[in-house]
Design a protein around this motif. Structure first.
Motif, PDB file in Angstrom:
ATOM      1  N   ASP A 206      73.763 -17.500 106.650  1.00 57.68           N
ATOM      2  CA  ASP A 206      72.779 -16.851 107.705  1.00 57.68           C
ATOM      3  C   ASP A 206      71.510 -17.424 107.392  1.00 57.68           C
ATOM      4  O   ASP A 206      70.823 -18.060 108.462  1.00 57.68           O
ATOM      5  CB  ASP A 206      72.791 -15.668 108.030  1.00 57.68           C
ATOM      6  CG  ASP A 206      72.695 -14.821 106.652  1.00 57.68           C
ATOM      7  OD1 ASP A 206      72.839 -15.501 105.596  1.00 57.68           O
ATOM      8  OD2 ASP A 206      72.121 -13.499 106.887  1.00 57.68           O
ATOM      9  N   THR A 207      70.940 -17.397 106.393  1.00 57.77           N
ATOM     10  CA  THR A 207      69.473 -18.127 105.958  1.00 57.77           C
ATOM     11  C   THR A 207      69.433 -19.427 106.009  1.00 57.77           C
ATOM     12  O   THR A 207      68.588 -19.884 106.897  1.00 57.77           O
ATOM     13  CB  THR A 207      69.194 -17.452 104.677  1.00 57.77           C
ATOM     14  OG1 THR A 207      69.027 -16.189 104.534  1.00 57.77           O
ATOM     15  CG2 THR A 207      67.850 -17.887 104.142  1.00 57.77           C
ATOM     16  N   MET A 208      70.592 -20.200 105.603  1.00 51.76           N
ATOM     17  CA  MET A 208      70.660 -21.629 105.723  1.00 51.76           C
ATOM     18  C   MET A 208      70.632 -22.109 107.212  1.00 51.76           C
ATOM     19  O   MET A 208      69.879 -23.109 107.448  1.00 51.76           O
ATOM     20  CB  MET A 208      71.868 -22.120 104.916  1.00 51.76           C
ATOM     21  CG  MET A 208      71.881 -23.533 105.135  1.00 51.76           C
ATOM     22  SD  MET A 208      73.426 -24.130 104.375  1.00 51.76           S
ATOM     23  CE  MET A 208      74.715 -23.708 105.362  1.00 51.76           C
ATOM     24  N   LEU A 209      71.362 -21.681 107.911  1.00 53.53           N
ATOM     25  CA  LEU A 209      71.336 -21.831 109.314  1.00 53.53           C
ATOM     26  C   LEU A 209      70.310 -21.675 109.930  1.00 53.53           C
ATOM     27  O   LEU A 209      69.781 -22.402 110.935  1.00 53.53           O
ATOM     28  CB  LEU A 209      72.755 -21.250 110.119  1.00 53.53           C
ATOM     29  CG  LEU A 209      74.134 -21.723 109.199  1.00 53.53           C
ATOM     30  CD1 LEU A 209      75.227 -20.821 110.008  1.00 53.53           C
ATOM     31  CD2 LEU A 209      74.369 -23.122 109.546  1.00 53.53           C
ATOM     32  N   ARG A 210      69.794 -20.377 109.724  1.00 50.10           N
ATOM     33  CA  ARG A 210      68.495 -19.976 110.398  1.00 50.10           C
ATOM     34  C   ARG A 210      67.450 -21.052 110.187  1.00 50.10           C
ATOM     35  O   ARG A 210      66.638 -21.412 110.863  1.00 50.10           O
ATOM     36  CB  ARG A 210      67.953 -18.605 110.270  1.00 50.10           C
ATOM     37  CG  ARG A 210      66.823 -18.286 110.958  1.00 50.10           C
ATOM     38  CD  ARG A 210      66.811 -16.630 110.873  1.00 50.10           C
ATOM     39  NE  ARG A 210      67.112 -15.931 109.523  1.00 50.10           N
ATOM     40  CZ  ARG A 210      66.455 -15.759 108.337  1.00 50.10           C
ATOM     41  NH1 ARG A 210      65.034 -16.381 108.442  1.00 50.10           N
ATOM     42  NH2 ARG A 210      67.089 -15.440 107.265  1.00 50.10           N
ATOM     43  N   THR A 211      67.300 -21.412 108.699  1.00 51.35           N
ATOM     44  CA  THR A 211      66.262 -22.266 108.553  1.00 51.35           C
ATOM     45  C   THR A 211      66.562 -23.962 108.834  1.00 51.35           C
ATOM     46  O   THR A 211      65.309 -24.525 109.456  1.00 51.35           O
ATOM     47  CB  THR A 211      66.223 -22.385 107.050  1.00 51.35           C
ATOM     48  OG1 THR A 211      66.252 -21.069 106.457  1.00 51.35           O
ATOM     49  CG2 THR A 211      65.043 -23.102 106.607  1.00 51.35           C
ATOM     50  N   ILE A 212      67.713 -24.339 108.857  1.00 53.09           N
ATOM     51  CA  ILE A 212      67.898 -25.604 109.236  1.00 53.09           C
ATOM     52  C   ILE A 212      67.813 -25.856 110.856  1.00 53.09           C
ATOM     53  O   ILE A 212      67.238 -26.803 111.298  1.00 53.09           O
ATOM     54  CB  ILE A 212      69.488 -25.948 108.841  1.00 53.09           C
ATOM     55  CG1 ILE A 212      69.384 -26.121 107.455  1.00 53.09           C
ATOM     56  CG2 ILE A 212      70.068 -27.390 109.847  1.00 53.09           C
ATOM     57  CD1 ILE A 212      71.132 -26.234 107.136  1.00 53.09           C
ATOM     58  N   GLN A 213      68.091 -24.595 111.665  1.00 50.14           N
ATOM     59  CA  GLN A 213      67.996 -24.566 112.977  1.00 50.14           C
ATOM     60  C   GLN A 213      66.494 -24.880 113.512  1.00 50.14           C
ATOM     61  O   GLN A 213      65.933 -25.392 114.198  1.00 50.14           O
ATOM     62  CB  GLN A 213      68.260 -23.502 113.758  1.00 50.14           C
ATOM     63  CG  GLN A 213      68.243 -23.403 115.196  1.00 50.14           C
ATOM     64  CD  GLN A 213      69.421 -24.390 115.782  1.00 50.14           C
ATOM     65  OE1 GLN A 213      70.679 -24.301 115.628  1.00 50.14           O
ATOM     66  NE2 GLN A 213      68.503 -25.366 116.513  1.00 50.14           N
ATOM     67  N   ALA A 214      65.499 -24.087 112.725  1.00 50.24           N
ATOM     68  CA  ALA A 214      64.176 -24.210 112.729  1.00 50.24           C
ATOM     69  C   ALA A 214      63.540 -25.546 112.727  1.00 50.24           C
ATOM     70  O   ALA A 214      62.595 -26.266 113.325  1.00 50.24           O
ATOM     71  CB  ALA A 214      63.491 -23.018 111.996  1.00 50.24           C
ATOM     72  N   LEU A 215      64.178 -26.115 111.634  1.00 51.92           N
ATOM     73  CA  LEU A 215      63.644 -27.521 111.125  1.00 51.92           C
ATOM     74  C   LEU A 215      64.174 -28.600 112.207  1.00 51.92           C
ATOM     75  O   LEU A 215      63.255 -29.378 112.914  1.00 51.92           O
ATOM     76  CB  LEU A 215      64.081 -28.014 109.983  1.00 51.92           C
ATOM     77  CG  LEU A 215      63.483 -27.048 108.646  1.00 51.92           C
ATOM     78  CD1 LEU A 215      64.525 -27.255 107.433  1.00 51.92           C
ATOM     79  CD2 LEU A 215      62.062 -27.339 108.566  1.00 51.92           C
ATOM     80  N   LEU A 216      65.465 -28.478 112.717  1.00 53.15           N
ATOM     81  CA  LEU A 216      65.976 -29.267 113.662  1.00 53.15           C
ATOM     82  C   LEU A 216      65.202 -29.193 114.981  1.00 53.15           C
ATOM     83  O   LEU A 216      64.737 -30.089 115.689  1.00 53.15           O
ATOM     84  CB  LEU A 216      67.365 -29.056 113.921  1.00 53.15           C
ATOM     85  CG  LEU A 216      68.253 -29.362 112.966  1.00 53.15           C
ATOM     86  CD1 LEU A 216      69.803 -28.697 113.179  1.00 53.15           C
ATOM     87  CD2 LEU A 216      68.630 -30.915 112.697  1.00 53.15           C
TER      88      LEU A 216
END
Length: 450
Positions: A206-216
């Motif tokens: 969950d943390t990884m996906l939330r962070t990557i989404q914000a960067l994308l």
């Protein structure tokens, strides 16, 4: 990264429902911030009286803007947007004793200045060479590149939006194992910046996906990494060091001792994939800036690699380390020794300062990761983390490290800066929505020429 043992996570208990409730509140705020929703709108759905509203209620405009560093001034009269702030979550704080709010006895009488053995740029160069010589036994950082498979299907990232393409980078390592790294290209126009995200010891996605989404969403290209034998690197066998050709089951990290020798370091399993994939990025699409983020064991990896490789511009290690002299000061678990690869006992030749005396390797690495043109680090530690490196003992070194970096940078932030975010908005082992808003603010306002 965990304190009691590699990969161990907290099971469901009395705090689980509270964390879910708090996570829902914070998650909603984080989504609103990432989408650029005004602070008032983000606040509208939060229950009355909640203390978790601080990350949305105070100056988070920078975190909500899309694009690169130039957008950070939008809505602020051309001035730099204020750093997002958030109050202590009082509901979480009420569940913890005074050891989570006061400095521990371990810091009494400790002079931090002599523990920071880096006093000039030459020290950084020498320490970096010493680290590389230990890992690659004098051969220097690898110059190879990975094999590349373009346009792959990656179920672990299926929930992400705004992805134009995913490439799979495969890095061959010794003893017939490989490291897989996913290279995610944004659908938005690329902002010329590359972010490396390291997920650590099997941390939930969950943390990884939330962070990557914000960067994308901001136009970053993102590479996603996992620890050796974890996540998409799991399930593979490793060659027996004493019987070439014989394959053994995937080991835990603490079982890697037989592979460590005078001619080979198992630290290559952790760090070489970063070198090789960054070689690929520089050889093919040449990012203007390279950022690195990581949680837990990924936070440790971020700390070490940003110190080792000056190609990392801005780094954000979360819940990944404390200096050795403070390891026993974390309230839970006691002591927080760190995982196998994070201890002096495992790698006495690696964790050894170039200076005589009592210098602490982690304090040195914080400085090394921060000094240089367009370089900086923001360490994130969770005060009420339910895993490790919690409490407030870090306050004793925050100012000395920040000041040492400023001194080495000649007082010019664009030539080096370091700071620490103590996140008290939650009681989980994560990069919280508030911490992510501060990281995005820092990235948005960084001095990057694209």
């Amino acid at each position: 990264m965990t304190g009691p043992g590699e990969g161990e996570r907290r099971g469901p208990g009395a705090g689980a429902s509270r964390r879910r409730m708090l996570g829902g509140v914070l998650g909603g705020i984080g989504v609103a911030l990432a989408a650029g929703v005004p602070a008032g709108a983000a606040h509208a759905g939060v229950p009355r009286g909640s203390t978790a509203t601080g990350s949305a209620a105070t100056g988070s405009g920078a975190a909500g803007t899309a694009g690169g560093p130039g957008t950070a001034a939008a809505g602020h009269g051309g001035k730099r947007a204020p750093r997002p702030v958030a109050p202590v979550n009082q509901e979480a704080a009420a569940r913890f004793g005074p050891e989570y709010k006061t400095l521990p006895p371990a810091v009494a009488g400790v002079d931090i200045e002599p523990l920071i053995g880096i006093t000039n740029p030459e020290d950084i160069t020498a320490r970096r060479r010493k680290m590389a010589d230990f890992i690659w036994k004098g051969a220097g950082l690898p110059t190879t590149t990975p094999t590349v498979e373009t346009g792959v299907t990656a179920p672990d990232f299926a929930s992400l939006t705004g992805v134009r393409r995913i490439d799979l980078l495969t890095v061959p390592l010794k003893y017939r194992i490989t490291a897989k790294v996913y290279d995610l290209l944004p659908r938005k126009p690329w902002n010329r910046r590359l972010a490396l995200y390291h997920n650590g010891h099997g941390e939930p996605f969950d943390t990884m996906l939330r962070t990557i989404q914000a960067l994308l969403d901001r136009g970053y290209r993102v590479m996603a990494y996992a620890m050796p034998f974890h996540h998409w690197n799991g399930g593979q066998q490793i060659e027996d060091p004493e019987n070439p050709g014989t394959m053994l089951p995937s080991p835990s990290h603490r079982e890697l001792v037989p592979w460590e020798s005078d001619t080979f370091s198992t630290l290559t399993f952790f760090l070489e994939p970063l070198v090789v994939t960054l070689n690929h990025a520089q050889a093919t699409y040449r990012p203007a800036s390279v950022e690195m983020l990581g949680l837990s064991g990924g936070g440790w990896t971020t700390t070490v690699y940003a110190a080792l490789d000056p190609r990392i511009n801005h780094s954000y290690p979360a819940a990944g380390s404390l200096p050795f002299f403070l390891r026993a000061a974390s309230p839970k678990p006691s002591p927080t020794t760190g995982d196998w690869e994070q201890t002096r006992a495992s790698f006495p030749g690696f964790y050894s300062s170039i200076t005589a005396g009592t210098a602490d390797d982690y304090l040195e690495m914080y400085v090394m990761a921060s000094v240089g043109e367009n370089r900086g680090q923001l360490q994130v530690l969770n005060r009420f983390d339910d895993c490790c490196f919690n409490g407030v003992s870090h306050r004793v070194y925050q100012a000395p490290v920040r000041d040492r970096v400023a001194l080495l940078a000649g007082g010019r932030p664009e030539r080096g800066r370091w700071d620490l975010l103590e996140d008290a908005t939650h009681d989980d082992h994560t990069i919280s929505p508030h911490a992510l808003s501060v990281i995005l603010w820092d990235l948005d306002t960084a001095n990057v020429t694209t």
